[in-house]
Enzyme design. Structure first.
Site, PDB file in Angstrom:
ATOM      1  N   HIS A  20      50.749  41.777  31.749  1.00  0.00           N
ATOM      2  CA  HIS A  20      50.387  40.932  32.885  1.00  0.00           C
ATOM      3  C   HIS A  20      50.396  41.748  34.176  1.00  0.00           C
ATOM      4  CE1 HIS A  20      51.363  37.164  35.458  1.00  0.00           C
ATOM      5  NE2 HIS A  20      50.069  37.402  35.425  1.00  0.00           N
ATOM      6  N   HIS A  96      33.005  50.017  48.491  1.00  0.00           N
ATOM      7  CA  HIS A  96      33.081  50.910  47.323  1.00  0.00           C
ATOM      8  C   HIS A  96      34.208  51.933  47.483  1.00  0.00           C
ATOM      9  CE1 HIS A  96      31.725  52.916  43.739  1.00  0.00           C
ATOM     10  NE2 HIS A  96      31.491  54.041  44.386  1.00  0.00           N
ATOM     11  N   ALA A 119      27.987  49.606  39.061  1.00  0.00           N
ATOM     12  CA  ALA A 119      28.365  48.787  37.903  1.00  0.00           C
ATOM     13  C   ALA A 119      29.812  49.110  37.563  1.00  0.00           C
ATOM     14  CB  ALA A 119      27.436  49.055  36.724  1.00  0.00           C
ATOM     15  N   ASN A 120      30.703  48.614  38.415  1.00  0.00           N
ATOM     16  CA  ASN A 120      32.130  48.883  38.299  1.00  0.00           C
ATOM     17  C   ASN A 120      32.893  47.611  38.622  1.00  0.00           C
ATOM     18  OD1 ASN A 120      31.708  51.904  38.256  1.00  0.00           O
ATOM     19  ND2 ASN A 120      30.978  51.465  40.315  1.00  0.00           N
TER      20      ASN A 120
END
Length: 129
Positions: A20, A96, A119-120
């Site tokens: 967690h 970013h 694409a992260n």
């Protein structure tokens, strides 16, 4: 031998060790990977496997309570934007550069072969109960 789910033994084992609050960065082939986190590099060729394929496979096996992506994805990568906004209704967007800094605290980095920009996503693991 496993017959379903993630068959890559390195990735499957790394997922089993998560708890967690742990961070998992799912990234394209161009994302700089900081020292520290465990890395499972799935990149084979440009675009293979895709960000979408890997994210879908991970979401089938993980409990995720939060996700962070770069706001630049909205202008540069419409398909990744759709996937992220559909998968995470409360997606947090940051610059970013901030996402790259946050990725240093990830426990696991899964590098895809994705060759489209931004694409992260940094996932925060939840708990199933």
């Amino acid at each position: 031998m496993k017959k379903a789910g993630i068959l890559n033994r390195h990735l499957s084992g790394a997922l089993a060790e998560l708890g967690h609050g742990d961070g998992v960065l799912v990234c394209d082939a161009g994302m700089p990977i900081p020292p520290g986190p465990r890395v499972v590099d799935l990149a084979f060729r440009a675009g293979v496997p895709s960000f979408a394929e890997v994210l879908d496979g991970l979401l089938a096996e993980l409990v995720v309570e939060g996700a962070v992506a770069a706001h630049e994805v909205r202008d540069a990568n419409p398909s990744a934007t759709r996937l992220l906004e559909t998968s995470f209704p409360e997606l947090e967007l940051v610059a970013h550069e901030e996402l790259k800094a946050m990725s240093a605290d990830a426990r696991l980095v899964v590098r895809t072969g994705e060759a489209r920009p931004y694409a992260n996503v940094l996932l925060r693991c939840g708990v199933f109960f």
